[in-house]
Design a protein around this motif. Sequence first.
Motif, short mmCIF file in Angstrom:
data_model
loop_
_atom_site.label_atom_id
_atom_site.label_comp_id
_atom_site.label_asym_id
_atom_site.label_seq_id
_atom_site.Cartn_x
_atom_site.Cartn_y
_atom_site.Cartn_z
N ARG A 129 0.12 -0.90 0.06
CA ARG A 129 -0.35 -0.29 -0.33
C ARG A 129 0.76 1.45 0.17
O ARG A 129 0.65 2.48 -0.39
N TYR A 130 2.07 1.46 0.69
CA TYR A 130 3.22 2.34 0.32
C TYR A 130 3.93 2.58 0.20
O TYR A 130 4.45 3.34 0.17
N LYS A 131 4.70 0.96 -0.36
CA LYS A 131 6.48 1.71 -0.92
C LYS A 131 6.47 2.45 -1.54
O LYS A 131 7.56 3.00 -1.58
N LEU A 132 5.77 2.85 -2.67
CA LEU A 132 5.95 3.85 -4.14
C LEU A 132 5.61 5.08 -3.55
O LEU A 132 6.54 5.98 -3.73
N HIS A 133 4.88 5.13 -2.34
CA HIS A 133 4.65 6.20 -2.02
C HIS A 133 6.37 6.72 -1.08
O HIS A 133 6.71 7.88 -1.13
N ILE A 134 5.62 5.92 -0.48
CA ILE A 134 7.55 6.59 0.30
C ILE A 134 9.03 6.61 -0.16
O ILE A 134 9.81 7.39 -0.05
N LEU A 135 8.84 6.03 -1.74
CA LEU A 135 9.94 6.30 -2.20
C LEU A 135 9.44 7.79 -2.87
O LEU A 135 10.75 8.37 -3.10
N CYS A 136 8.21 7.81 -3.60
CA CYS A 136 8.50 9.12 -3.82
C CYS A 136 8.90 10.13 -3.34
O CYS A 136 9.28 11.55 -3.60
N VAL A 137 8.46 10.04 -1.77
CA VAL A 137 8.69 11.32 -0.53
C VAL A 137 10.47 10.85 -0.07
O VAL A 137 10.87 12.16 -0.54
N LEU A 138 10.93 9.83 0.21
CA LEU A 138 12.68 9.86 -0.75
C LEU A 138 13.52 10.23 -1.06
O LEU A 138 14.63 10.98 -1.22
N GLU A 139 12.13 10.58 -2.60
CA GLU A 139 13.08 11.03 -3.71
C GLU A 139 13.51 12.87 -3.71
O GLU A 139 15.00 12.85 -3.85
N GLY A 140 12.51 13.16 -2.42
CA GLY A 140 13.02 14.63 -1.98
C GLY A 140 14.04 14.63 -1.30
O GLY A 140 14.55 16.05 -0.79
N GLY A 141 14.51 14.23 -0.86
CA GLY A 141 15.64 13.73 -0.01
C GLY A 141 15.16 12.98 1.49
O GLY A 141 14.61 11.90 1.35
N THR A 142 16.83 13.02 2.31
CA THR A 142 16.69 12.59 3.38
C THR A 142 15.24 12.94 4.82
O THR A 142 15.52 13.88 4.54
N HIS A 143 14.66 11.93 4.91
CA HIS A 143 13.24 12.43 5.68
C HIS A 143 13.53 11.27 6.97
O HIS A 143 13.61 9.94 7.19
N ARG A 144 13.24 12.02 8.08
CA ARG A 144 12.95 10.85 9.62
C ARG A 144 11.62 10.53 9.53
O ARG A 144 11.05 10.18 8.92
#
Length: 137
Positions: free
Chosen positions: A42-57
């Motif tokens: 459900r969330y893996k692609l969205h997580i990858l999209c978020v991390l495209e913007g750089g490092t996140h906590r």
Amino acid sequence: MTEQAVASDRGVGPKVSSLTGLDMSHIRLCPAIAFNQIVGGRYKLHILCVLEGGTHRYGEIGRSLLRGGLGKPITPRILSRELRELEERGLISRRDYPVVPRKVEYSLTAQGQALLPILAEIVRWGATGAHEQILGI
């Protein structure tokens, strides 16, 4: 019966992909099935999209999944599982800092960055609104 049809009956894929024109004779698992196994969920692609913007906590990733995810919050257990699976598959890296309170950061690996062009095409397709029409949203 054609040679390709006989090969299909034996569970062997075509020698050349009709979609790409590429030689597929050395491939054992359909790339589409493999892609779904790697980033399915459900969330893996969205997580990858978020991390495209750089490092996140961790918390930043969780909050970002609320936006654009039909407003349903992700549970900490599921977020941890999705992040762990992405890390195990070599798509993201996890950095744990020895501080209190705990600080953990996630970022894309080279393998994760290699998926960005594919994700960009998925987002381009979504920008047409086709997904909302298909899902009836």
